[in-house]
Design an enzyme around this catalytic site. Structure first.
Site, PDB file in Angstrom:
ATOM      1  N   SER A  53       3.606  -1.898  10.551  1.00  0.00           N
ATOM      2  CA  SER A  53       5.057  -1.943  10.792  1.00  0.00           C
ATOM      3  C   SER A  53       5.684  -3.289  10.423  1.00  0.00           C
ATOM      4  O   SER A  53       6.591  -3.772  11.100  1.00  0.00           O
ATOM      5  CB  SER A  53       5.379  -1.568  12.252  1.00  0.00           C
ATOM      6  OG  SER A  53       4.942  -0.246  12.520  1.00  0.00           O
TER       7      SER A  53
ATOM      8  N   LYS B 121       0.060   4.217  -0.309  1.00  0.00           N
ATOM      9  CA  LYS B 121      -0.620   5.402   0.232  1.00  0.00           C
ATOM     10  C   LYS B 121      -0.370   6.595  -0.704  1.00  0.00           C
ATOM     11  O   LYS B 121      -0.341   6.393  -1.912  1.00  0.00           O
ATOM     12  CB  LYS B 121      -0.167   5.642   1.675  1.00  0.00           C
ATOM     13  CG  LYS B 121      -0.326   4.368   2.523  1.00  0.00           C
ATOM     14  CD  LYS B 121      -0.112   4.561   3.990  1.00  0.00           C
ATOM     15  CE  LYS B 121      -0.330   3.234   4.713  1.00  0.00           C
ATOM     16  NZ  LYS B 121      -0.181   3.325   6.166  1.00  0.00           N
TER      17      LYS B 121
ATOM     18  N   HIS C  23      -9.646   1.014   5.050  1.00  0.00           N
ATOM     19  CA  HIS C  23      -8.343   1.285   5.680  1.00  0.00           C
ATOM     20  C   HIS C  23      -8.529   2.268   6.835  1.00  0.00           C
ATOM     21  O   HIS C  23      -9.355   3.176   6.753  1.00  0.00           O
ATOM     22  CB  HIS C  23      -7.360   1.846   4.649  1.00  0.00           C
ATOM     23  CG  HIS C  23      -5.953   1.851   5.174  1.00  0.00           C
ATOM     24  ND1 HIS C  23      -5.486   2.834   6.008  1.00  0.00           N
ATOM     25  CD2 HIS C  23      -4.936   0.963   5.008  1.00  0.00           C
ATOM     26  CE1 HIS C  23      -4.228   2.540   6.331  1.00  0.00           C
ATOM     27  NE2 HIS C  23      -3.869   1.429   5.738  1.00  0.00           N
TER      28      HIS C  23
ATOM     29  N   GLU D  44      -5.226  -4.789  10.841  1.00  0.00           N
ATOM     30  CA  GLU D  44      -4.228  -3.734  11.002  1.00  0.00           C
ATOM     31  C   GLU D  44      -4.560  -2.924  12.257  1.00  0.00           C
ATOM     32  O   GLU D  44      -5.352  -1.967  12.186  1.00  0.00           O
ATOM     33  CB  GLU D  44      -4.242  -2.787   9.800  1.00  0.00           C
ATOM     34  CG  GLU D  44      -3.884  -3.413   8.482  1.00  0.00           C
ATOM     35  CD  GLU D  44      -3.324  -2.387   7.497  1.00  0.00           C
ATOM     36  OE1 GLU D  44      -2.176  -2.549   7.081  1.00  0.00           O
ATOM     37  OE2 GLU D  44      -4.016  -1.407   7.175  1.00  0.00           O
TER      38      GLU D  44
ATOM     39  N   ASN E 175       0.864  -1.181   0.000  1.00  0.00           N
ATOM     40  CA  ASN E 175       0.000   0.000   0.000  1.00  0.00           C
ATOM     41  C   ASN E 175       0.903   1.235   0.000  1.00  0.00           C
ATOM     42  O   ASN E 175       1.470   1.586   1.030  1.00  0.00           O
ATOM     43  CB  ASN E 175      -0.904  -0.027   1.247  1.00  0.00           C
ATOM     44  CG  ASN E 175      -1.806   1.194   1.338  1.00  0.00           C
ATOM     45  OD1 ASN E 175      -1.865   2.008   0.407  1.00  0.00           O
ATOM     46  ND2 ASN E 175      -2.508   1.334   2.450  1.00  0.00           N
TER      47      ASN E 175
ATOM     48  N   GLY F 287       2.576   2.491  10.869  1.00  0.00           N
ATOM     49  CA  GLY F 287       3.532   3.588  10.702  1.00  0.00           C
ATOM     50  C   GLY F 287       4.253   3.992  11.974  1.00  0.00           C
ATOM     51  O   GLY F 287       4.886   5.049  12.030  1.00  0.00           O
TER      52      GLY F 287
ATOM     53  N   GLU G 259      -6.887   4.710   7.751  1.00  0.00           N
ATOM     54  CA  GLU G 259      -6.703   6.128   7.402  1.00  0.00           C
ATOM     55  C   GLU G 259      -7.970   6.697   6.763  1.00  0.00           C
ATOM     56  O   GLU G 259      -8.297   7.873   6.954  1.00  0.00           O
ATOM     57  CB  GLU G 259      -5.463   6.277   6.502  1.00  0.00           C
ATOM     58  CG  GLU G 259      -4.191   6.109   7.327  1.00  0.00           C
ATOM     59  CD  GLU G 259      -3.002   5.524   6.581  1.00  0.00           C
ATOM     60  OE1 GLU G 259      -2.977   5.535   5.341  1.00  0.00           O
ATOM     61  OE2 GLU G 259      -2.078   5.044   7.275  1.00  0.00           O
TER      62      GLU G 259
HETATM   63  P1  13P Z   1       3.015   0.536   7.787  1.00  0.00           P
HETATM   64  O1  13P Z   1       3.541  -0.732   7.175  1.00  0.00           O
HETATM   65  O2  13P Z   1       3.722   1.769   7.307  1.00  0.00           O
HETATM   66  O3  13P Z   1       2.920   0.433   9.267  1.00  0.00           O
HETATM   67  O4  13P Z   1       1.506   0.718   7.245  1.00  0.00           O
HETATM   68  C1  13P Z   1       0.626  -0.344   7.326  1.00  0.00           C
HETATM   69  C2  13P Z   1      -0.560  -0.009   6.510  1.00  0.00           C
HETATM   70  O5  13P Z   1      -1.340   0.872   6.848  1.00  0.00           O
HETATM   71  C3  13P Z   1      -0.781  -0.761   5.274  1.00  0.00           C
HETATM   72  O6  13P Z   1      -2.067  -0.532   4.783  1.00  0.00           O
END
Ligand code: 13P
Length: 250
Positions: free
Chosen positions: A211, A11, A95, A166, A9, A172, A97
């Site tokens: 992560s 983003k 997601h 997640e 992803n 992150g 976010e």
């Molecule tokens: P990270 O791997 O940066 O923690 O993000 C995970 C994520 O949100 C994947 O959709």
């Protein structure tokens, strides 16, 4: 047997030139017959380039978001028919976010999932609790509320859904969930699915996300209910992303 699935992803990262270089490198890295399903999720603006470079390879691509309606007065939104023109195989739905930064509610997420299934694409449905919810002992309750997006989905359709667990506090942050906690939640998700969809639950792939790095990916993939990873930060470099996929393939 569930085929492991590892997804990148990106983003809101990568302009077209960066996307092109990434995909060329990834194609070079992935050997023929690689036993893990790989999916790249670029921003909308790079979908054309990704399709051009990855077309004809075993690497798939998808969209990070879509509006549930197929067209209409929704300024700034993109629909599934528009995305299908780019050859997407997958859509990310729910997601954290989208839920937390853009305030997408559960019923809107359920509509997106419905549209994706109706369009014939596979979905990655993301679920996961916030830190305060985990601390309050509500992690399972939150995840089950999010899984309710699957109401109205048939067992046959469920085979086109991947669940990504997640936990929001692991995204992150460099602080991944402990493998035992990830397994506990994945097992609970599978039980929830089995109660509603019977044997099909055994076919559903459950990813861990938050992560994930090459040095911890293997820990998750040996867990009985985890079948892949949804990777953010560490997926932005093709060599690192492939190193994760290789850990999963082992
Ligand atoms: P990270 O791997 O940066 O923690 O993000 C995970 C994520 O949100 C994947 O959709």
């Amino acid at each position: 047997m569930r085929v492991p699935i590892v997804a990148a992803n990106w983003k809101m990262n990568k302009v077209q030139a960066e996307a092109r270089a990434y995909c060329r490198r990834l194609r070079e890295l992935v050997p023929e017959g690689f036993p893990v399903e790989l999916v790249v999720f670029p921003p909308f603006t790079a979908l054309g380039v990704v399709r051009e470079v990855l077309g004809g390879s075993q690497i798939k691509w998808g969209a990070q978001n879509a509006h549930p309606e197929s067209k209409g007065a929704f300024t700034g939104e993109v629909s599934l028919p528009m995305l299908l023109e780019y050859g997407i195989s997958y859509l990310i739905v729910g997601h954290s976010e989208r839920r937390n930064i853009f305030g997408e509610p559960d019923d809107f997420i359920a509509k997106k999932l419905r549209s994706a299934l109706d369009s014939g694409v596979c979905s990655i449905l993301c679920v996961g609790e916030k830190l305060e919810e985990r601390r309050a002992g509500k992690a399972r309750e939150v995840v089950e509320r999010q899984l309710a997006a699957l109401a109205g989905v048939s067992a046959e359709e469920l085979e086109r859904v991947v669940i990504a667990y997640e936990p929001v506090w692991a995204i992150g942050t460099g602080v991944p969930a402990r493998p035992e906690d990830a397994q506990e939640m994945a097992a609970s998700i599978r039980r929830w699915l089995a109660d509603r969809f019977g044997d099909t639950a055994e076919k559903v792939r459950i990813q861990y996300g938050g992560s994930v790095k090459p040095d911890n990916a293997g820990e998750y993939l040996k867990l009985p209910d985890i079948d892949g990873a949804l990777v953010g930060g560490a997926s932005l470099d093709p060599d690192t992303f492939f190193a994760i996929a290789r850990e999963v393939a082992r």
